[in-house]
Design an enzyme around this catalytic site. Sequence first.
Site, PDB file in Angstrom:
ATOM      1  N   ASN A 113      15.414  -5.193  21.037  1.00 15.21           N
ATOM      2  CA  ASN A 113      14.310  -4.467  20.411  1.00 15.21           C
ATOM      3  C   ASN A 113      13.736  -3.487  21.411  1.00 15.21           C
ATOM      4  OD1 ASN A 113      14.176  -5.741  17.851  1.00 15.21           O
ATOM      5  ND2 ASN A 113      13.317  -7.556  18.800  1.00 15.21           N
TER       6      ASN A 113
ATOM      7  N   GLU B  92       5.760 -16.181  25.636  1.00 13.41           N
ATOM      8  CA  GLU B  92       6.348 -14.974  25.043  1.00 13.41           C
ATOM      9  C   GLU B  92       6.597 -13.911  26.101  1.00 13.41           C
ATOM     10  OE1 GLU B  92       6.886 -14.905  21.555  1.00 13.41           O
ATOM     11  OE2 GLU B  92       8.127 -13.199  22.110  1.00 13.41           O
TER      12      GLU B  92
ATOM     13  N   LYS C 131       2.273 -11.326  16.987  1.00  9.99           N
ATOM     14  CA  LYS C 131       2.794 -12.699  16.829  1.00  9.99           C
ATOM     15  C   LYS C 131       1.703 -13.592  16.225  1.00  9.99           C
ATOM     16  CE  LYS C 131       6.850 -12.436  19.191  1.00  9.99           C
ATOM     17  NZ  LYS C 131       8.168 -12.893  18.839  1.00  9.99           N
TER      18      LYS C 131
ATOM     19  N   TYR D 200     -24.383 -26.865  16.445  1.00 12.93           N
ATOM     20  CA  TYR D 200     -24.655 -26.652  17.860  1.00 12.93           C
ATOM     21  C   TYR D 200     -25.608 -27.745  18.314  1.00 12.93           C
ATOM     22  CZ  TYR D 200     -25.265 -23.945  22.125  1.00 12.93           C
ATOM     23  OH  TYR D 200     -25.293 -23.551  23.428  1.00 12.93           O
TER      24      TYR D 200
HETATM   25  N1  LIG Z   1      15.692 -10.144  17.829  1.00 12.80           N
HETATM   26  C1  LIG Z   1      14.989 -11.068  18.419  1.00 12.80           C
HETATM   27  O1  LIG Z   1      14.467 -11.995  17.818  1.00 12.80           O
HETATM   28  C2  LIG Z   1      14.806 -11.037  19.883  1.00 12.80           C
HETATM   29  C3  LIG Z   1      15.253  -9.974  20.617  1.00 12.80           C
HETATM   30  N2  LIG Z   1      15.077  -9.977  21.970  1.00 12.80           N
HETATM   31  C4  LIG Z   1      15.504  -8.792  22.673  1.00 12.80           C
HETATM   32  O2  LIG Z   1      16.508  -9.141  23.600  1.00 12.80           O
HETATM   33  C5  LIG Z   1      16.361  -8.399  24.789  1.00 12.80           C
HETATM   34  C6  LIG Z   1      16.243  -9.325  25.972  1.00 12.80           C
HETATM   35  O3  LIG Z   1      15.067 -10.106  25.878  1.00 12.80           O
HETATM   36  P1  LIG Z   1      14.787 -11.282  26.920  1.00 12.80           P
HETATM   37  O4  LIG Z   1      15.943 -12.207  26.988  1.00 12.80           O
HETATM   38  O5  LIG Z   1      13.456 -11.822  26.578  1.00 12.80           O
HETATM   39  O6  LIG Z   1      14.672 -10.430  28.271  1.00 12.80           O
HETATM   40  P2  LIG Z   1      15.111 -10.812  29.760  1.00 12.80           P
HETATM   41  O7  LIG Z   1      14.524  -9.760  30.600  1.00 12.80           O
HETATM   42  O8  LIG Z   1      14.817 -12.236  30.060  1.00 12.80           O
HETATM   43  O9  LIG Z   1      16.706 -10.663  29.738  1.00 12.80           O
HETATM   44  C7  LIG Z   1      17.391  -9.458  29.585  1.00 12.80           C
HETATM   45  C8  LIG Z   1      18.750  -9.608  30.233  1.00 12.80           C
HETATM   46  O10 LIG Z   1      19.543  -8.480  29.856  1.00 12.80           O
HETATM   47  C9  LIG Z   1      20.202  -8.031  31.010  1.00 12.80           C
HETATM   48  N3  LIG Z   1      20.597  -6.649  30.848  1.00 12.80           N
HETATM   49  C10 LIG Z   1      19.843  -5.534  30.945  1.00 12.80           C
HETATM   50  N4  LIG Z   1      20.600  -4.441  30.776  1.00 12.80           N
HETATM   51  C11 LIG Z   1      21.848  -4.876  30.550  1.00 12.80           C
HETATM   52  C12 LIG Z   1      23.084  -4.232  30.319  1.00 12.80           C
HETATM   53  N5  LIG Z   1      23.166  -2.907  30.303  1.00 12.80           N
HETATM   54  N6  LIG Z   1      24.172  -4.995  30.119  1.00 12.80           N
HETATM   55  C13 LIG Z   1      24.087  -6.339  30.157  1.00 12.80           C
HETATM   56  N7  LIG Z   1      22.949  -7.010  30.393  1.00 12.80           N
HETATM   57  C14 LIG Z   1      21.850  -6.279  30.589  1.00 12.80           C
HETATM   58  C15 LIG Z   1      19.220  -8.270  32.148  1.00 12.80           C
HETATM   59  O11 LIG Z   1      19.849  -8.283  33.401  1.00 12.80           O
HETATM   60  C16 LIG Z   1      18.665  -9.631  31.751  1.00 12.80           C
HETATM   61  O12 LIG Z   1      19.436 -10.684  32.264  1.00 12.80           O
HETATM   62  C17 LIG Z   1      15.145  -7.498  24.564  1.00 12.80           C
HETATM   63  O13 LIG Z   1      15.591  -6.263  24.085  1.00 12.80           O
HETATM   64  C18 LIG Z   1      14.379  -8.214  23.491  1.00 12.80           C
HETATM   65  O14 LIG Z   1      13.601  -7.334  22.712  1.00 12.80           O
HETATM   66  C19 LIG Z   1      14.533 -11.030  22.642  1.00 12.80           C
HETATM   67  C20 LIG Z   1      14.058 -12.100  21.955  1.00 12.80           C
HETATM   68  C21 LIG Z   1      14.127 -12.154  20.520  1.00 12.80           C
HETATM   69  C1  LIG Z   2      11.280 -10.478  18.906  1.00 13.39           C
HETATM   70  C2  LIG Z   2      10.911 -10.747  20.284  1.00 13.39           C
HETATM   71  O1  LIG Z   2      10.299 -11.759  20.582  1.00 13.39           O
HETATM   72  C3  LIG Z   2      11.306  -9.810  21.306  1.00 13.39           C
HETATM   73  O2  LIG Z   2      11.987  -8.825  21.011  1.00 13.39           O
HETATM   74  O3  LIG Z   2      10.913 -10.031  22.468  1.00 13.39           O
HETATM   75 MG   LIG Z   3       9.594 -11.750  22.593  1.00 17.67          MG
END
Ligand SMILES: NC(=O)C1=CN([C@@H]2O[C@H](COP(=O)(O)OP(=O)(O)OC[C@H]3O[C@@H](n4cnc5c(N)ncnc54)[C@H](O)[C@@H]3O)[C@@H](O)[C@H]2O)C=CC1
Ligand SMILES: CC(=O)C(=O)O
Ligand SMILES: [Mg+2]
Length: 467
Positions: free
Chosen positions: A357, A205, A163, A108
């Site tokens: 998820n 995120e 994370k 410091y």
């Molecule tokens: N396994 C993994 O590593 C990851 C999983 N995810 C999961 O994917 C999902 C989406 O995450 P993001 O893309 O960050 O969210 P986001 O909110 O950017 O996108 C979600 C999309 O899904 C659409 N959606 C919602 N209900 C729907 C339906 N019934 N039919 C079709 N489309 C529908 C929405 O309109 C939106 O465009 C979440 O459940 C998240 O946890 C996201 C990132 C990583």
């Molecule tokens: C894994 C992750 O980043 C999500 O489900 O949003």
């Molecule tokens: Mg995420």
Amino acid sequence: MANTSIILRVELDHGKVTFGDVAAAISKSGGDITSIDVIRPGKDSSVRDITVEVADTQEDRVVESLKRHDGIKLINVSDRTFLVHLGGKIKVQPTLPIKNRDDLSRVYTPGVAKVCTAIHEDQDKAYSLTIKRNTVAVITDGTAVLGLGDIGPHAAAPVMEGKAMLFKQLAGVDAFPICLDTTDTEEIIRTIKAISPIFGGINLEDISSPRCFEIETRLAQELDMPIFHDDQHGTAVVVIAGLLNALKVVNKRMENIRVVVNGIGAAGVSICKMLLSAGVTKLVPVDREGAIVRGGTYSHPMWQWLADQPQVEANEGSLKEVIKGADVFIGVSRGNLLNGEDIRSMGPDPIVFAMANPEPEVSPEEAIPHSRVYATGRSDYPNQINNVLVFPGLFRGALDCRARCINEPMKLAAARAIASVVSGGELNELYIIPSIFNEQVVIEIRKAVVQAAILTGVARRIPKDFR
Ligand SMILES: NC(=O)C1=CN([C@@H]2O[C@H](COP(=O)(O)OP(=O)(O)OC[C@H]3O[C@@H](n4cnc5c(N)ncnc54)[C@H](O)[C@@H]3O)[C@@H](O)[C@H]2O)C=CC1
Ligand SMILES: CC(=O)C(=O)O
Ligand SMILES: [Mg+2]
């Protein structure tokens, strides 16, 4: 079905019950005892902590069975998941102790002043003389947290802390969770730029689409450091890695498969883009209103971009209609949208990545009997396709070579590196993707990412093992 672990503190009245009665009551209501700790022994009564593994849906049944039982007093029920969150999951620790005035005057004032001056004269010295070279900000506005949606910055914190833990444990990267109390695109950009000097990289995120695209693009243009929206690109990288291996299992080629991607948000857009770069020729992006079709008109700029791509199909339809005959389903939308019949309607040897998820688009009970390869984002089923396989190694590589950005060749190199960790002899339906605990994952991603950064001219430093 997901399990949870609960700790039941019970007092037994020995005149009325034995421990055998307690064990029988727990077992009959669906619980599985994994450990017993005696808290207070006694002749007439005793207190014990019983740890019970139980399906999420059965937790209340176990608790009720003990409450109703004569001679058993249920003192407390603790959920172990909540217990591990008490006080948060990370802390800041100095790298050396301050034992005396001499130490104090070095770390410091007054000693620190000459270090400040050195950085003032040459800003790059921040990388060697501060935490910058190994520190990443994990930044959210809490608007698309897992599949839980817009739950706000306070509720998003446990995910961001998680994370940060993973960054540290898997790749030695110090990551700090930052939860912003604004959803305004310009304010988020301004704030991240303003706090960026102390960080070596920014991991965005759980920021909902379409704002996430503008935020990431602008930050990448305006900051000279790796900016990475994990939900877009971490997810796309791990999907491509899983798909490369799943296609080997079913003996199909990227150019011939028909792929349905459900949920064209942050993750879905990036997955579609990367699938096209990887050579997919038949792509069906689907969101709430059904398929996004070639030639269509959309207000969402990324959907319009997709509608202009020759590989995107022109046929309209709902998810349940367009999934018929598909070779691959990739879900990044929300849980429980499909059933076994839908999976049965896919083409031969279907590959199903149900990655929403915390609940996948189609449950293992429904999907496994009808699919050849089934994967989810969760750690409690085989084939966990989760961006946790990507971000630690990717940032390890980017920080080590002080990359100016994270570009497409670095992402593709990371995907190939992950896929390569599963050897030809090991590859099968239940093992298309390495475990996050496989130490080779971070090592291989780092190597591939550094090489790609050097080759594409974005590395500002060549790590020792690459010289
Ligand atoms: N396994 C993994 O590593 C990851 C999983 N995810 C999961 O994917 C999902 C989406 O995450 P993001 O893309 O960050 O969210 P986001 O909110 O950017 O996108 C979600 C999309 O899904 C659409 N959606 C919602 N209900 C729907 C339906 N019934 N039919 C079709 N489309 C529908 C929405 O309109 C939106 O465009 C979440 O459940 C998240 O946890 C996201 C990132 C990583
Ligand atoms: C894994 C992750 O980043 C999500 O489900 O949003
Ligand atoms: Mg995420």
